[in-house]
Design a protein around this motif. Structure first.
Motif, PDB file in Angstrom:
ATOM      1  N   GLY A   4      50.065  -7.723  57.524  1.00 26.37           N
ATOM      2  CA  GLY A   4      49.698  -6.684  56.696  1.00 26.37           C
ATOM      3  C   GLY A   4      50.249  -6.553  55.420  1.00 26.37           C
ATOM      4  O   GLY A   4      49.793  -6.753  54.345  1.00 26.37           O
ATOM      5  N   ALA A   5      51.561  -6.288  55.465  1.00 27.72           N
ATOM      6  CA  ALA A   5      52.720  -6.370  54.676  1.00 27.72           C
ATOM      7  C   ALA A   5      52.471  -5.248  53.448  1.00 27.72           C
ATOM      8  O   ALA A   5      51.498  -5.083  52.952  1.00 27.72           O
ATOM      9  CB  ALA A   5      52.873  -7.777  53.858  1.00 27.72           C
ATOM     10  N   VAL A   6      53.666  -4.780  53.082  1.00 27.13           N
ATOM     11  CA  VAL A   6      53.729  -3.543  52.310  1.00 27.13           C
ATOM     12  C   VAL A   6      53.741  -4.205  50.627  1.00 27.13           C
ATOM     13  O   VAL A   6      53.099  -3.671  50.062  1.00 27.13           O
ATOM     14  CB  VAL A   6      55.170  -2.788  52.242  1.00 27.13           C
ATOM     15  N   ARG A   7      53.776  -5.463  50.628  1.00 25.63           N
ATOM     16  CA  ARG A   7      53.967  -6.108  49.358  1.00 25.63           C
ATOM     17  C   ARG A   7      52.373  -6.612  48.816  1.00 25.63           C
ATOM     18  O   ARG A   7      52.027  -6.586  47.753  1.00 25.63           O
ATOM     19  CB  ARG A   7      54.705  -7.555  49.371  1.00 25.63           C
ATOM     20  N   LYS A   8      51.500  -6.718  49.981  1.00 30.40           N
ATOM     21  CA  LYS A   8      50.210  -6.898  49.559  1.00 30.40           C
ATOM     22  C   LYS A   8      49.253  -5.582  49.302  1.00 30.40           C
ATOM     23  O   LYS A   8      49.252  -4.723  50.011  1.00 30.40           O
ATOM     24  CB  LYS A   8      49.362  -7.637  50.919  1.00 30.40           C
ATOM     25  N   ASP A   9      48.587  -5.496  48.249  1.00 30.78           N
ATOM     26  CA  ASP A   9      47.753  -4.590  47.611  1.00 30.78           C
ATOM     27  C   ASP A   9      46.504  -4.590  48.266  1.00 30.78           C
ATOM     28  O   ASP A   9      45.399  -4.839  47.687  1.00 30.78           O
ATOM     29  CB  ASP A   9      47.874  -4.621  45.939  1.00 30.78           C
ATOM     30  N   THR A  10      46.556  -4.257  49.511  1.00 30.29           N
ATOM     31  CA  THR A  10      45.148  -4.265  50.231  1.00 30.29           C
ATOM     32  C   THR A  10      45.178  -2.803  51.196  1.00 30.29           C
ATOM     33  O   THR A  10      46.341  -2.585  51.496  1.00 30.29           O
ATOM     34  CB  THR A  10      44.589  -5.473  51.055  1.00 30.29           C
ATOM     35  N   PRO A  11      44.096  -2.550  51.748  1.00 28.25           N
ATOM     36  CA  PRO A  11      43.845  -1.361  52.592  1.00 28.25           C
ATOM     37  C   PRO A  11      44.017  -1.968  54.130  1.00 28.25           C
ATOM     38  O   PRO A  11      44.160  -1.366  55.131  1.00 28.25           O
ATOM     39  CB  PRO A  11      42.665  -0.886  52.422  1.00 28.25           C
ATOM     40  N   ASP A  12      44.489  -3.338  54.409  1.00 32.11           N
ATOM     41  CA  ASP A  12      44.890  -3.722  55.755  1.00 32.11           C
ATOM     42  C   ASP A  12      45.767  -2.997  56.430  1.00 32.11           C
ATOM     43  O   ASP A  12      45.420  -2.581  57.404  1.00 32.11           O
ATOM     44  CB  ASP A  12      45.073  -5.279  55.550  1.00 32.11           C
ATOM     45  N   LEU A  13      46.900  -2.591  56.023  1.00 37.84           N
ATOM     46  CA  LEU A  13      47.932  -1.906  56.489  1.00 37.84           C
ATOM     47  C   LEU A  13      47.666  -0.559  56.931  1.00 37.84           C
ATOM     48  O   LEU A  13      47.656  -0.050  57.983  1.00 37.84           O
ATOM     49  CB  LEU A  13      49.081  -1.849  55.637  1.00 37.84           C
ATOM     50  N   LEU A  14      46.815   0.083  56.043  1.00 31.33           N
ATOM     51  CA  LEU A  14      46.189   1.385  56.161  1.00 31.33           C
ATOM     52  C   LEU A  14      45.098   1.461  57.486  1.00 31.33           C
ATOM     53  O   LEU A  14      45.524   2.193  58.308  1.00 31.33           O
ATOM     54  CB  LEU A  14      45.532   1.953  54.995  1.00 31.33           C
ATOM     55  N   MET A  15      44.422   0.310  57.502  1.00 28.91           N
ATOM     56  CA  MET A  15      43.150   0.240  58.477  1.00 28.91           C
ATOM     57  C   MET A  15      43.957   0.066  59.785  1.00 28.91           C
ATOM     58  O   MET A  15      43.626   0.455  60.821  1.00 28.91           O
ATOM     59  CB  MET A  15      42.331  -0.886  58.104  1.00 28.91           C
ATOM     60  N   SER A  16      45.056  -0.610  59.975  1.00 31.77           N
ATOM     61  CA  SER A  16      45.973  -0.899  61.077  1.00 31.77           C
ATOM     62  C   SER A  16      46.476   0.047  61.791  1.00 31.77           C
ATOM     63  O   SER A  16      46.338   0.469  63.028  1.00 31.77           O
ATOM     64  CB  SER A  16      47.017  -2.030  61.047  1.00 31.77           C
ATOM     65  N   GLY A  17      46.826   1.316  60.851  1.00 29.45           N
ATOM     66  CA  GLY A  17      47.251   2.439  61.531  1.00 29.45           C
ATOM     67  C   GLY A  17      46.143   3.323  62.170  1.00 29.45           C
ATOM     68  O   GLY A  17      46.314   3.884  63.214  1.00 29.45           O
ATOM     69  N   PHE A  18      44.871   3.250  61.483  1.00 34.18           N
ATOM     70  CA  PHE A  18      43.671   3.870  62.199  1.00 34.18           C
ATOM     71  C   PHE A  18      43.486   3.012  63.348  1.00 34.18           C
ATOM     72  O   PHE A  18      42.813   3.952  64.633  1.00 34.18           O
ATOM     73  CB  PHE A  18      42.481   4.086  61.317  1.00 34.18           C
ATOM     74  N   LEU A  19      43.603   1.703  63.556  1.00 36.75           N
ATOM     75  CA  LEU A  19      43.178   1.272  64.801  1.00 36.75           C
ATOM     76  C   LEU A  19      44.378   1.547  65.645  1.00 36.75           C
ATOM     77  O   LEU A  19      43.760   1.483  66.990  1.00 36.75           O
ATOM     78  CB  LEU A  19      43.294  -0.277  64.373  1.00 36.75           C
ATOM     79  N   TYR A  20      45.504   1.467  65.608  1.00 33.78           N
ATOM     80  CA  TYR A  20      46.418   2.104  66.430  1.00 33.78           C
ATOM     81  C   TYR A  20      46.266   3.415  67.185  1.00 33.78           C
ATOM     82  O   TYR A  20      46.257   3.615  68.194  1.00 33.78           O
ATOM     83  CB  TYR A  20      47.813   2.059  65.768  1.00 33.78           C
ATOM     84  N   ALA A  21      45.898   4.304  65.879  1.00 37.73           N
ATOM     85  CA  ALA A  21      45.627   5.742  66.453  1.00 37.73           C
ATOM     86  C   ALA A  21      44.402   5.580  67.282  1.00 37.73           C
ATOM     87  O   ALA A  21      44.405   6.363  68.407  1.00 37.73           O
ATOM     88  CB  ALA A  21      45.315   6.654  65.261  1.00 37.73           C
ATOM     89  N   ALA A  22      43.168   4.816  66.853  1.00 39.42           N
ATOM     90  CA  ALA A  22      41.903   4.891  67.730  1.00 39.42           C
ATOM     91  C   ALA A  22      42.262   4.520  69.132  1.00 39.42           C
ATOM     92  O   ALA A  22      41.752   4.986  70.164  1.00 39.42           O
ATOM     93  CB  ALA A  22      41.074   4.207  67.155  1.00 39.42           C
ATOM     94  N   THR A  23      43.120   3.306  69.309  1.00 35.69           N
ATOM     95  CA  THR A  23      43.458   2.642  70.482  1.00 35.69           C
ATOM     96  C   THR A  23      44.373   3.406  71.299  1.00 35.69           C
ATOM     97  O   THR A  23      43.995   3.658  72.439  1.00 35.69           O
ATOM     98  CB  THR A  23      44.120   1.421  70.330  1.00 35.69           C
ATOM     99  N   ALA A  24      45.198   4.386  70.785  1.00 37.58           N
ATOM    100  CA  ALA A  24      46.023   5.199  71.557  1.00 37.58           C
ATOM    101  C   ALA A  24      45.143   6.380  72.181  1.00 37.58           C
ATOM    102  O   ALA A  24      45.281   6.750  73.400  1.00 37.58           O
ATOM    103  CB  ALA A  24      47.011   5.810  70.618  1.00 37.58           C
ATOM    104  N   LEU A  25      44.301   6.872  71.362  1.00 32.68           N
ATOM    105  CA  LEU A  25      43.285   8.018  71.828  1.00 32.68           C
ATOM    106  C   LEU A  25      42.458   7.482  72.771  1.00 32.68           C
ATOM    107  O   LEU A  25      41.945   8.251  73.768  1.00 32.68           O
ATOM    108  CB  LEU A  25      42.765   8.712  70.682  1.00 32.68           C
ATOM    109  N   THR A  26      41.899   6.124  72.686  1.00 31.81           N
ATOM    110  CA  THR A  26      41.014   5.768  73.852  1.00 31.81           C
ATOM    111  C   THR A  26      41.791   5.533  75.106  1.00 31.81           C
ATOM    112  O   THR A  26      41.335   5.827  76.192  1.00 31.81           O
ATOM    113  CB  THR A  26      40.464   4.420  73.289  1.00 31.81           C
ATOM    114  N   LEU A  27      42.901   5.277  74.981  1.00 28.97           N
ATOM    115  CA  LEU A  27      43.895   4.832  76.319  1.00 28.97           C
ATOM    116  C   LEU A  27      44.272   6.178  77.021  1.00 28.97           C
ATOM    117  O   LEU A  27      44.302   6.323  78.159  1.00 28.97           O
ATOM    118  CB  LEU A  27      45.098   4.217  75.801  1.00 28.97           C
ATOM    119  N   ALA A  28      44.462   7.332  76.004  1.00 30.51           N
ATOM    120  CA  ALA A  28      44.491   8.706  76.531  1.00 30.51           C
ATOM    121  C   ALA A  28      43.335   9.200  77.165  1.00 30.51           C
ATOM    122  O   ALA A  28      43.566   9.859  78.643  1.00 30.51           O
ATOM    123  CB  ALA A  28      44.755   9.461  75.370  1.00 30.51           C
TER     124      ALA A  28
END
Length: 251
Positions: free
Chosen positions: A148-172
């Motif tokens: 993902g990388a902070v140095r890369k100017d793309t929304p990949d890192l941001l999307m990964s955060g929403f993937l983590y959140a969605a997975t956590a809420l699904t597991l809940a």
């Protein structure tokens, strides 16, 4: 919980290490255009900032990252040579969000792992929960700062955060620890994730399938799916409608 006062020392050290490494990477690359995509996102952000919404809308470039850039440019008013610094500030902020969401997921995984071990069943991994936390966090840091990388100017890192959140809420939900608010937040995570990158749209059906397979009553599964879909529609439909209108007008 992430901000619990009973955090382990290992968790605290790993969190601080992740933040420090992310900050160092953002600082080291503050004037570097690492991805050519940055030019497109900046151009779209300038159009949003100037109110040229018709030309800013794009079916190829998802809008959320450009919205964040436009907002930051309006707040900081940087000179042209400093715009890339603003990008790295946004990237670092999204990395902080990814850490928050990852720790939500990590707490859910640890709780599920401990519950499984408490039933007397053989655990999937023959490691303690502390070691599971340690290696999971190390892998997260490595992947977040390389792929993902902070140095890369793309929304990949941001999307990964929403993937983590969605997975956590699904597991809940699977663990029976969900409620109406968490289910609505799951839909919001998928919807906002879609505004980060279009790939979240087909991935949303995967999450719905997983929810449909949860060990809950049929009514519970139906209600959570309806709440998730409703939240997703609220977030994603205005953008989809705007793109559809623009596309039809160009034909």
């Amino acid at each position: 919980m992430i901000f619990s006062t009973r955090l382990s020392k290992a968790r605290l050290i790993l969190r601080l290490s992740a933040i420090t490494l992310g900050l160092l990477q953002a600082w080291a690359y503050r004037y570097v255009v690492y991805m050519e995509d940055a030019w497109s996102y900046l151009d779209i952000a300038d159009k949003y900032r100037c109110g040229d919404f018709a030309n800013a809308l794009s079916s190829y470039w998802s809008p959320l990252y450009s919205w964040l850039i436009a907002l930051a440019l309006m707040v900081f008013h940087p000179p042209v040579c400093e715009k890339f610094v603003v990008l790295k500030v946004i990237n670092f902020a999204t990395f902080l969000f990814a850490i928050f969401a990852f720790e939500l997921l990590l707490d859910q995984v640890k709780a599920w792992y401990c519950e499984d071990a408490g039933t007397g069943a053989l655990p999937l991994l023959k490691v303690g929960s502390e070691r599971l936390e340690l290696w999971s966090y190390i892998v997260f840091i490595f992947m977040s700062l390389s792929v993902g990388a902070v140095r890369k100017d793309t929304p990949d890192l941001l999307m990964s955060g929403f993937l983590y959140a969605a997975t956590a809420l699904t597991l809940a939900f699977w663990r029976g620890q969900s409620n109406s608010l968490k289910q609505f937040l799951l839909g919001l995570s998928l919807g906002i994730g879609y505004l980060c990158k279009a790939v979240m749209f087909p991935l949303s059906f995967v999450y719905l399938f997983i929810l449909a397979m949860a060990p809950q009553t049929k009514l519970s599964r139906l209600m959570v799916i309806l709440r998730v879909v409703a939240a997703f529609i609220i977030i994603a439909c205005p953008y989809i409608a705007a793109i559809s209108i623009k596309t039809s007008s160009e034909i």
